[in-house]
Design a protein around this motif. Structure first.
Motif, PDB file in Angstrom:
ATOM      1  N   LEU B 209       0.816  -1.230   0.000  1.00  0.00           N
ATOM      2  CA  LEU B 209       0.000   0.000   0.000  1.00  0.00           C
ATOM      3  C   LEU B 209       0.845   1.274   0.000  1.00  0.00           C
ATOM      4  O   LEU B 209       1.752   1.449   0.810  1.00  0.00           O
ATOM      5  CB  LEU B 209      -0.915  -0.004   1.236  1.00  0.00           C
ATOM      6  CG  LEU B 209      -1.899   1.171   1.313  1.00  0.00           C
ATOM      7  CD1 LEU B 209      -2.951   1.072   0.220  1.00  0.00           C
ATOM      8  CD2 LEU B 209      -2.563   1.221   2.690  1.00  0.00           C
ATOM      9  N   ILE B 219      -1.646  -0.434  -4.608  1.00  0.00           N
ATOM     10  CA  ILE B 219      -2.509  -1.250  -3.736  1.00  0.00           C
ATOM     11  C   ILE B 219      -2.180  -2.731  -3.943  1.00  0.00           C
ATOM     12  O   ILE B 219      -1.782  -3.138  -5.042  1.00  0.00           O
ATOM     13  CB  ILE B 219      -4.003  -0.950  -4.038  1.00  0.00           C
ATOM     14  CG1 ILE B 219      -4.912  -1.552  -2.972  1.00  0.00           C
ATOM     15  CG2 ILE B 219      -4.408  -1.429  -5.434  1.00  0.00           C
ATOM     16  CD1 ILE B 219      -6.338  -1.026  -3.027  1.00  0.00           C
ATOM     17  N   VAL B 273      -7.643   0.687   3.346  1.00  0.00           N
ATOM     18  CA  VAL B 273      -6.914   1.560   2.420  1.00  0.00           C
ATOM     19  C   VAL B 273      -7.495   2.974   2.411  1.00  0.00           C
ATOM     20  O   VAL B 273      -7.067   3.821   1.627  1.00  0.00           O
ATOM     21  CB  VAL B 273      -6.889   0.984   0.978  1.00  0.00           C
ATOM     22  CG1 VAL B 273      -6.230  -0.370   0.952  1.00  0.00           C
ATOM     23  CG2 VAL B 273      -8.288   0.930   0.378  1.00  0.00           C
ATOM     24  N   VAL B 279      -9.283   4.817  -4.339  1.00  0.00           N
ATOM     25  CA  VAL B 279      -8.310   4.035  -5.098  1.00  0.00           C
ATOM     26  C   VAL B 279      -8.188   4.620  -6.503  1.00  0.00           C
ATOM     27  O   VAL B 279      -9.124   4.578  -7.291  1.00  0.00           O
ATOM     28  CB  VAL B 279      -8.728   2.554  -5.158  1.00  0.00           C
ATOM     29  CG1 VAL B 279      -7.733   1.751  -5.990  1.00  0.00           C
ATOM     30  CG2 VAL B 279      -8.799   1.982  -3.758  1.00  0.00           C
TER      31      VAL B 279
END
Lengths: 316, 463
Positions: B209, B219, B273, B279
């Motif tokens: 990450l 990721i 995350v 993302v």
């Protein structure tokens, strides 16, 4: 017999008094007029009126496109009332309309005012701001997929210059609908042209007189330009309302027809499409369409009632 | 100091400049195109070869290279026999991964169906109940084709209520599991050691990450985006040991214990995350799968995506293995794999059923046809006895897919309201991943809505 004859001749006389008899030439013209317009009339009846009436019939049935339909009475309409997805789609549609219609009008009006100023290269600016309106909607939507990219897109890049981390736009449940609304203002060029035409119809002498009376720019706009623009604004409001309820293409392209994220862009048009073509519920989709039609009708009537009387039609 | 005044002229000139600038950015400033551009609608309106006794019409849902492959496949069929000509018509599928085929539906409803249509195998139960498809059981029997001739999940897909309804010519093995060796190395991981369990996926992901502010720029994996939310849950749900429907009780089971665990894991991953909407590992305009950016450590991939990456990102070092699993529900790596793909069917009202069946049988269940299909369209066949499978096994790109094809046991639930089920999953999983509901709430909502829809559909079909 005598009485009947007397009555007929009396009716004929009244008719003749109202409308002079057609000459053979007029009758021929009427006949050929019908012949030449008949393709359009037949097309309208067959491809528009017939499907509309069939959809009304289907809305009371279990039509699937593939099997004979069963009569359900008000079943589809009753199901709609308890369908949370339909209520959500209606809520999303109203959210879109309530924000995008006034915003679209405001943006178009602002641009029209600016483009009405007497500056060099005015026609070039007008072309620039009208151009997005003539780009096909699907092509524009594909381009805007890039614009809304959270990391590489124009918006977040510009926000980044000011130290702001932009949102995920189409991936974010809070920002997906605002993104669609921003996209819809991209096509404000059409309305801008109409409002620009309206602005140019405002008599210059009224502006001059107001100026002599000491009115500033804003007061002249408020009390001179705006009344003359009011029919155009009413038009913008009503057509914007109708188009808002039919909102489909951008959301279909930008969300890949899913109504995501988390159903936040599932508008009524998309829900209708899903039911008709994905779940084979043509009858149910027809019911959705007719309820939308009624809502649009009521909304339009309300607009005319609330706003219509405030519209100024020049000397009329 | 007096305030600077901006003239109207200046204002409009600045605005015009902004407009031009924005247009420039929008139209030209954002193109990061990579990969082979698609061949647009090449030869999709193929006319039948002249002088044939009968001509059949085959609908192709694909444009681009796959569409061109269908045309070449039809030509090879015409070369293989003298009697049947094939017209290939482009009938694109809309949304829902092929669920919506407006041209096909309107052609059937309007009494002008093609002789061969395409479908995603899990759609068959609904289409059968609606009377769209022809029962092929007797034709299979007459051709000597039986359960033994097809991979087990394929046979399960093409049969419904004891009859056979389609020819699954594309058995799409979903999925082998790939990892980026370079990214593993850069993150301090052993590039030759892929994760075997989902617990290990979590460990590796934490090391991979990377963030820029709130946005994720590298990721480990995107477990909620294995080709859509519903496909993601099927994959990872099977990887936990879940089942998505109970055939005997005619009931969907999205709230199966292990399915809930799988979604909990996906949601936890998204939270770890900073949120699924953060993302941003893919530049816009990328035509290859995002895995090709080098910003994703691990991904399940379909064969065309992997083939494109191998062709266009030659320097990328990629490892392939079976999907990680999660005990105690799942017992071994690869447990999450399932067979998707495409089938061909004959509409119930088709005019040339005998000739259409000849085409189906040749494409999907003969050595010659499956080889032709592999060479033109390029999808692995569902016919277990196809000689071309040896070629696929030895193909360096396709070898991982061969492993999945020959070992996978799962399919997507073939229920009569399958597309409604998948759409519900898409919406509700999206809710859960974005934190708007809990996994159990989301999956119970799916069950309630789908069972309601199934009941409605049953009544409609019985009426």
């Amino acid at each position: 017999m005598t009485t009947t004859t007397a009555q007929s001749s009396s009716a004929e006389r009244r008719s003749a008094a109202r409308r002079p008899a057609r000459t053979p030439q007029q009758r021929r013209n009427f006949f050929w007029g019908l012949v030449f317009t008949s393709p359009a009339i037949i097309g309208l009846l067959w491809f528009t009126l017939y499907p509309v009436l069939v959809s009304l019939y289907y809305s009371f049935t279990s039509a699937t496109m593939m099997k004979p339909a069963q009569w359900l009475g008000l079943g589809n309409y009753e199901s709609l009332v308890s369908d949370s997805s339909w209520w959500d789609s209606l809520g999303n549609t109203l959210y879109y309309i309530v924000v995008s219609v006034p915003l679209g009008i405001a943006v178009a009006l602002f641009l029209a005012i600016l483009l009405n100023l007497n500056v060099r290269g005015q026609s070039i600016y007008r072309v620039i701001f009208y151009l997005p309106a003539i780009v096909p909607l699907v092509a524009s939507a594909v381009v805007w997929l890039y614009v809304f990219n959270p990391q590489y897109g124009v918006f977040n890049t510009v926000l980044g210059w000011f130290g702001i981390t932009g949102p995920g736009w189409l991936a974010s449940p809070e920002w997906a609908m605002p993104a669609l609304i921003i996209f819809s203002t991209w096509g404000a060029g059409n309305l801008m042209i109409i409002l620009l035409a309206g602005l140019q119809d405002v008599p210059q002498d009224l502006h001059d007189q107001a100026k002599v009376d000491g009115a500033g720019v804003f007061r002249r706009f408020r009390h001179v330009s705006l009344p003359f623009l009011s029919p155009h604004l009413l038009f913008a409001l009503v057509t914007g309302l109708i188009a808002g309820f039919q909102f489909f293409t951008p959301v279909f392209v930008l969300t890949n027809g899913t109504g995501g994220p988390a159903g936040k862009t599932l508008v009524s048009g998309l829900y209708l499409y899903q039911n008709a073509f994905q779940f084979f519920k043509v009858g149910y989709a027809s019911a959705i369409a007719w309820v939308l039609f009624i809502i649009v009708g009521l909304g339009t009537a309300l607009v005319f009632r609330l706003v219509g009387r405030r519209v100024y039609y020049g000397g009329a | 100091m007096p305030a600077a005044r901006i003239s109207r002229r200046r204002a409009i000139q600045a605005l015009g400049g902004l407009g031009l600038g924005a247009m420039g950015l929008l139209t030209g400033g954002c193109t990061f195109t990579k990969g082979t551009p698609p061949i647009t609608d090449v030869g999709l309106d193929k006319k039948p070869a002249p002088g044939r006794k009968t001509n059949i019409e085959v609908y192709s849902v694909w444009g681009s290279t796959v569409g061109a492959g269908m045309v070449n496949l039809a030509k090879k069929f015409e070369e293989a026999q003298p009697d049947i000509g094939v017209r290939v018509t482009y009938a694109p599928a809309g949304m829902g991964g092929g669920a919506v085929q407006q041209k096909l539906f309107t052609a059937i409803a309007g009494g002008n169906p093609p002789d061969v249509g395409q479908l995603v195998p899990s759609q068959a139960p609904q289409w059968v109940e609606l009377g769209i498809m022809t029962d092929l059981t007797s034709r299979y029997r007459a051709a000597g084709l039986s359960q033994d001739d097809f991979f087990a999940p394929v046979w399960e897909s093409i049969t419904y209520k004891g009859s056979v309804w389609q020819m699954q010519w594309d058995a799409d093995p979903n999925f082998p599991f790939f990892w980026n060796k370079q990214l593993f190395e850069d993150s301090g991981l052993d590039p030759e050691k892929p994760p075997k369990t989902l617990e290990e996926v979590d460990e590796y992901s934490a090391k991979i990450l990377k963030k820029s502010g709130a946005n994720v720029t590298k990721i480990g994996m995107i477990p909620w985006d294995s080709y859509g939310y519903s496909n993601s849950l099927f994959t990872w749900g099977f990887g936990f040991g879940a089942e998505f429907y109970d055939k005997e009780r005619e009931e969907v089971t999205p709230d199966h214990e292990y399915s809930v665990k799988a979604l909990e894991w996906i949601v936890k991953y998204a939270k770890s995350v900073g949120g699924a909407d953060r993302v941003t590992v893919t530049p816009p305009g990328l035509q290859l799968h995002p895995f090709s950016t080098g910003n994703i450590g691990m991904a399940p991939l379909v064969a065309p995506n992997y083939r494109d990456i191998k062709t266009n990102a030659k320097d990328m070092k990629i490892g392939a293995t079976l999907l990680p699993f999660e005990p105690p529900g799942a017992k071994a790596p690869g447990a999450g794999a399932w067979i998707g793909g495409w089938g061909m069917f004959i509409p119930a009202t088709a005019r040339h059923k005998d000739e259409a069946w000849e085409f189906l049988r040749w494409v999907g269940a003969t050595d010659e046809g499956t080889k032709a299909q592999w060479e033109t369209v390029g999808f692995p066949p569902g016919y277990r006895k196809a000689a071309v499978l040896a070629e696929i096994r030895d193909d360096p790109v396709m070898a991982p897919f061969y492993d999945v094809l020959t070992t996978a046991t799962n399919i997507r639930p073939p229920v009569p309201v399958a597309d409604f089920y998948f759409t519900q999953l898409d919406e509700q999983i999206s809710n859960a991943v974005l934190g708007l509901s809990t996994p159990i709430q989301a999956l119970r909502t799916v069950k309630k809505n789908v069972m309601g829809e199934w009941d409605r559909f049953r009544k409609e079909v019985e009426a």
